[in-house]
Motif scaffolding. Structure first.
Motif, PDB file in Angstrom:
ATOM      1  N   SER A  97       0.846  -1.186   0.000  1.00  0.00           N
ATOM      2  CA  SER A  97       0.000   0.000   0.000  1.00  0.00           C
ATOM      3  C   SER A  97       0.879   1.231   0.000  1.00  0.00           C
ATOM      4  N   SER A  98       0.307   2.318  -0.518  1.00  0.00           N
ATOM      5  CA  SER A  98       1.029   3.587  -0.531  1.00  0.00           C
ATOM      6  C   SER A  98       0.944   4.317   0.801  1.00  0.00           C
ATOM      7  N   VAL A  99       0.198   3.787   1.754  1.00  0.00           N
ATOM      8  CA  VAL A  99       0.057   4.425   3.062  1.00  0.00           C
ATOM      9  C   VAL A  99       1.316   4.166   3.874  1.00  0.00           C
ATOM     10  N   THR A 127       2.395  -3.125   7.513  1.00  0.00           N
ATOM     11  CA  THR A 127       2.236  -2.273   8.687  1.00  0.00           C
ATOM     12  C   THR A 127       0.788  -2.266   9.152  1.00  0.00           C
ATOM     13  N   ALA A 128       0.595  -1.875  10.389  1.00  0.00           N
ATOM     14  CA  ALA A 128      -0.754  -1.774  10.941  1.00  0.00           C
ATOM     15  C   ALA A 128      -1.539  -0.665  10.262  1.00  0.00           C
ATOM     16  N   GLU A 129      -0.849   0.406   9.875  1.00  0.00           N
ATOM     17  CA  GLU A 129      -1.544   1.527   9.229  1.00  0.00           C
ATOM     18  C   GLU A 129      -2.169   1.112   7.899  1.00  0.00           C
ATOM     19  N   GLN A 130      -1.445   0.342   7.092  1.00  0.00           N
ATOM     20  CA  GLN A 130      -1.989  -0.046   5.805  1.00  0.00           C
ATOM     21  C   GLN A 130      -3.135  -1.041   5.954  1.00  0.00           C
ATOM     22  N   LEU A 131      -3.072  -1.903   6.965  1.00  0.00           N
ATOM     23  CA  LEU A 131      -4.175  -2.841   7.183  1.00  0.00           C
ATOM     24  C   LEU A 131      -5.433  -2.113   7.662  1.00  0.00           C
ATOM     25  N   VAL A 132      -5.271  -1.129   8.524  1.00  0.00           N
ATOM     26  CA  VAL A 132      -6.436  -0.373   8.987  1.00  0.00           C
ATOM     27  C   VAL A 132      -7.043   0.419   7.842  1.00  0.00           C
ATOM     28  N   PHE A 133      -6.201   1.019   7.000  1.00  0.00           N
ATOM     29  CA  PHE A 133      -6.698   1.751   5.840  1.00  0.00           C
ATOM     30  C   PHE A 133      -7.460   0.824   4.900  1.00  0.00           C
ATOM     31  N   ALA A 134      -6.923  -0.375   4.643  1.00  0.00           N
ATOM     32  CA  ALA A 134      -7.614  -1.336   3.782  1.00  0.00           C
ATOM     33  C   ALA A 134      -8.923  -1.796   4.411  1.00  0.00           C
ATOM     34  N   LEU A 135      -8.927  -1.947   5.734  1.00  0.00           N
ATOM     35  CA  LEU A 135     -10.165  -2.345   6.412  1.00  0.00           C
ATOM     36  C   LEU A 135     -11.238  -1.272   6.282  1.00  0.00           C
ATOM     37  N   TYR A 136     -10.866  -0.012   6.436  1.00  0.00           N
ATOM     38  CA  TYR A 136     -11.834   1.082   6.288  1.00  0.00           C
ATOM     39  C   TYR A 136     -12.409   1.131   4.875  1.00  0.00           C
ATOM     40  N   GLU A 137     -11.536   1.031   3.867  1.00  0.00           N
ATOM     41  CA  GLU A 137     -12.007   1.100   2.483  1.00  0.00           C
ATOM     42  C   GLU A 137     -12.867  -0.106   2.127  1.00  0.00           C
ATOM     43  N   GLY A 138     -12.461  -1.292   2.582  1.00  0.00           N
ATOM     44  CA  GLY A 138     -13.274  -2.474   2.314  1.00  0.00           C
ATOM     45  C   GLY A 138     -14.617  -2.421   3.013  1.00  0.00           C
ATOM     46  N   GLU A 336     -13.117  15.430   9.510  1.00  0.00           N
ATOM     47  CA  GLU A 336     -12.246  14.629  10.363  1.00  0.00           C
ATOM     48  C   GLU A 336     -13.006  13.519  11.064  1.00  0.00           C
ATOM     49  N   ALA A 337     -14.229  13.803  11.501  1.00  0.00           N
ATOM     50  CA  ALA A 337     -14.994  12.787  12.215  1.00  0.00           C
ATOM     51  C   ALA A 337     -15.463  11.669  11.298  1.00  0.00           C
ATOM     52  N   LEU A 338     -15.658  11.980  10.020  1.00  0.00           N
ATOM     53  CA  LEU A 338     -16.132  10.971   9.086  1.00  0.00           C
ATOM     54  C   LEU A 338     -15.002  10.145   8.493  1.00  0.00           C
ATOM     55  N   HIS A 339     -13.774  10.613   8.629  1.00  0.00           N
ATOM     56  CA  HIS A 339     -12.621   9.895   8.087  1.00  0.00           C
ATOM     57  C   HIS A 339     -11.560   9.816   9.176  1.00  0.00           C
ATOM     58  N   PRO A 340     -11.581   8.759   9.999  1.00  0.00           N
ATOM     59  CA  PRO A 340     -10.591   8.641  11.089  1.00  0.00           C
ATOM     60  C   PRO A 340      -9.174   8.597  10.541  1.00  0.00           C
ATOM     61  N   GLY A 341      -8.254   9.151  11.314  1.00  0.00           N
ATOM     62  CA  GLY A 341      -6.864   9.186  10.890  1.00  0.00           C
ATOM     63  C   GLY A 341      -6.224   7.812  10.884  1.00  0.00           C
ATOM     64  N   VAL A 342      -5.359   7.605   9.911  1.00  0.00           N
ATOM     65  CA  VAL A 342      -4.621   6.350   9.806  1.00  0.00           C
ATOM     66  C   VAL A 342      -3.151   6.567  10.107  1.00  0.00           C
ATOM     67  N   VAL A 343      -2.614   7.697   9.695  1.00  0.00           N
ATOM     68  CA  VAL A 343      -1.221   8.057   9.968  1.00  0.00           C
ATOM     69  C   VAL A 343      -1.227   9.405  10.663  1.00  0.00           C
ATOM     70  N   PRO A 344      -1.020   9.449  11.980  1.00  0.00           N
ATOM     71  CA  PRO A 344      -0.856   8.307  12.893  1.00  0.00           C
ATOM     72  C   PRO A 344      -2.195   7.638  13.195  1.00  0.00           C
ATOM     73  N   LEU A 345      -2.117   6.425  13.715  1.00  0.00           N
ATOM     74  CA  LEU A 345      -3.323   5.672  14.027  1.00  0.00           C
ATOM     75  C   LEU A 345      -4.079   6.336  15.174  1.00  0.00           C
ATOM     76  N   THR A 346      -5.380   6.551  14.951  1.00  0.00           N
ATOM     77  CA  THR A 346      -6.247   7.101  15.984  1.00  0.00           C
ATOM     78  C   THR A 346      -7.523   6.270  16.038  1.00  0.00           C
ATOM     79  N   ALA A 347      -8.058   6.137  17.222  1.00  0.00           N
ATOM     80  CA  ALA A 347      -9.299   5.381  17.393  1.00  0.00           C
ATOM     81  C   ALA A 347     -10.466   6.160  16.810  1.00  0.00           C
ATOM     82  N   PRO A 348     -11.353   5.511  16.060  1.00  0.00           N
ATOM     83  CA  PRO A 348     -12.513   6.229  15.496  1.00  0.00           C
ATOM     84  C   PRO A 348     -13.465   6.673  16.603  1.00  0.00           C
ATOM     85  N   VAL A 349     -14.045   7.833  16.406  1.00  0.00           N
ATOM     86  CA  VAL A 349     -14.999   8.410  17.358  1.00  0.00           C
ATOM     87  C   VAL A 349     -16.340   8.528  16.659  1.00  0.00           C
TER      88      VAL A 349
END
Length: 382
Positions: A97-99, A127-138, A336-349
């Motif tokens: 991933s490019s993330v 990395t954990a960041e790319q897996l979380v990004f892929a999980l969000y998009e999927g 920001e609330a509709l798109h949780p941060g991936v880099v750095p990893l933040t918990a969705p609210v």
């Protein structure tokens, strides 16, 4: 407790009646509601909001789904959505991933690529960041599919095709014939296999398939000839004469309207085009409907028992549009609330007022007519 006892305390004017042929919701109302939820899902990658959208769609399907065969497709769409999420994760692991990411989970053996394939990576660091990004998009794509599955489970495909404009009459009849051909062919195959089994003949293997296939194709051909004869006897294909100027105007309006709908839909699905996408989509729909209205002059058919859009149908369709409009507005006001941060990893609210707007999509579970059930009259209130 009966299915309708949950609405027993409501005012009689607000209480949902049992569905009949006269008061059943038009299929277009269900599709507008589901497309509104899908448009809302396309505006966010927050897994909490996506899960809430899936929960709203699932609850409405459970509350208002009938026992028809086409109403059982919701589970298949849920499984397809889970499969899409799994495939998205696998692609992210294998192809990278490019993330950028700082939390390495594991490293796969890399495959060297030639010079002409630079930029493509197979294997390497995961990395954990790319897996979380892929999980969000999927999850976003899976939610879109599940919303479409909700419309398929709640809306009768035959009634949807019957409500097509007169200009699309030929297309609608062709689709109806195609939709009825496959179930009849499957029924013929099951009937012939049962007959062969009762006679002690094999039902598997290439020879059995060839012996079953010929009667099935013969029956399908006979049904096609019978359908063609009945359509010819009813005057199918006969059109009225319209002036050349009207015909050319119809083509221009229909083509221009469809182009506007495509451009507006792309603007709604893109990240920055929501402001211009909605007016363009509405204008394209208006122009396309005008073209279809003019094209309907060529059709001399009549409509038997047309669907009526009552107050309940408009409430169902408006609830989906309200969810989509609220999510688009929330994306423009606070992305920001509709798109949780991936880099750095933040918990969705979970944003409160967008979540409350999603709950408006539950309105069909209150106002839509209850599906008829033969066992309801025999149950007693707990």
């Amino acid at each position: 407790m009966t299915r309708s006892s949950g609405t027993a305390r409501l005012h009689p004017a607000l209480r949902a009646p049992e569905a009949t042929r006269a008061n059943a919701l038009p299929a277009g109302a269900w599709w507008l509601w589901a497309l509104g939820l899908a448009a809302a899902a396309s505006r966010t990658t927050n897994p909490l909001l996506l899960g809430l959208l899936v929960g709203v769609a699932g609850y409405v399907v459970a509350a208002r789904r009938t026992d028809a065969p086409w109403a059982r497709s919701y589970g298949a769409f849920v499984r397809i959505g889970l499969f899409v999420v799994a495939v998205r994760l696998v692609f992210s692991v294998v192809l990278g991933s490019s993330v950028p990411g700082a939390h390495t989970l594991f490293t796969l053996p890399g495959v060297p690529m030639p010079d002409w394939a630079q930029g493509i990576r197979i294997g390497g660091r995961v990395t954990a960041e790319q897996l979380v990004f892929a999980l969000y998009e999927g999850a976003k794509l899976a939610t879109l599919l599940i919303c479409v599955g909700a419309a398929n489970s709640l809306a009768s495909p035959a009634r949807l095709l019957k409500s097509l404009p007169g200009a699309l009459y030929e297309v609608g009849v062709a689709v109806v014939v195609a939709m009825t051909f496959a179930p009849n062919m499957v029924a013929d195959v099951a009937r012939l296999r049962t007959a062969r089994r009762l006679r002690g003949r094999p039902t598997g293997g290439v020879r059995a398939v060839l012996q079953i296939g010929l009667p099935v194709l013969e029956g399908a051909l006979e049904r096609s000839v019978a359908v063609a004869a009945s359509m010819d006897a009813r005057g199918y294909g006969r059109t009225a004469q319209v002036p050349t100027a009207v015909r050319r105007t119809t083509h221009v309006l229909t083509l221009g309207g469809l182009l506007g709908v495509c451009a507006g839909t792309y603007g709604l699905l893109s990240a920055q085009g929501a402001v211009h996408g909605l007016p363009l989509l509405l204008a394209g729909l208006a122009v396309a409907m005008a073209g279809l209205g003019l094209g309907g002059r060529r059709s001399v058919r009549t409509r038997y028992r047309p669907d009526r859009w009552g107050v309940r149908a408009w409430l169902v369709a408006t609830s989906g549009a309200a969810v989509a409009a609220a999510m688009i507005w929330a994306g423009a006001a606070g992305p920001e609330a509709l798109h949780p941060g991936v880099v750095p990893l933040t918990a969705p609210v979970l944003p409160l007022w967008p979540a409350a707007a999603v709950l408006v999509g539950l309105m069909p579970a209150v106002v839509a007519p209850l599906p008829a059930s033969p066992s309801d009259s025999k149950e007693h209130v707990a």
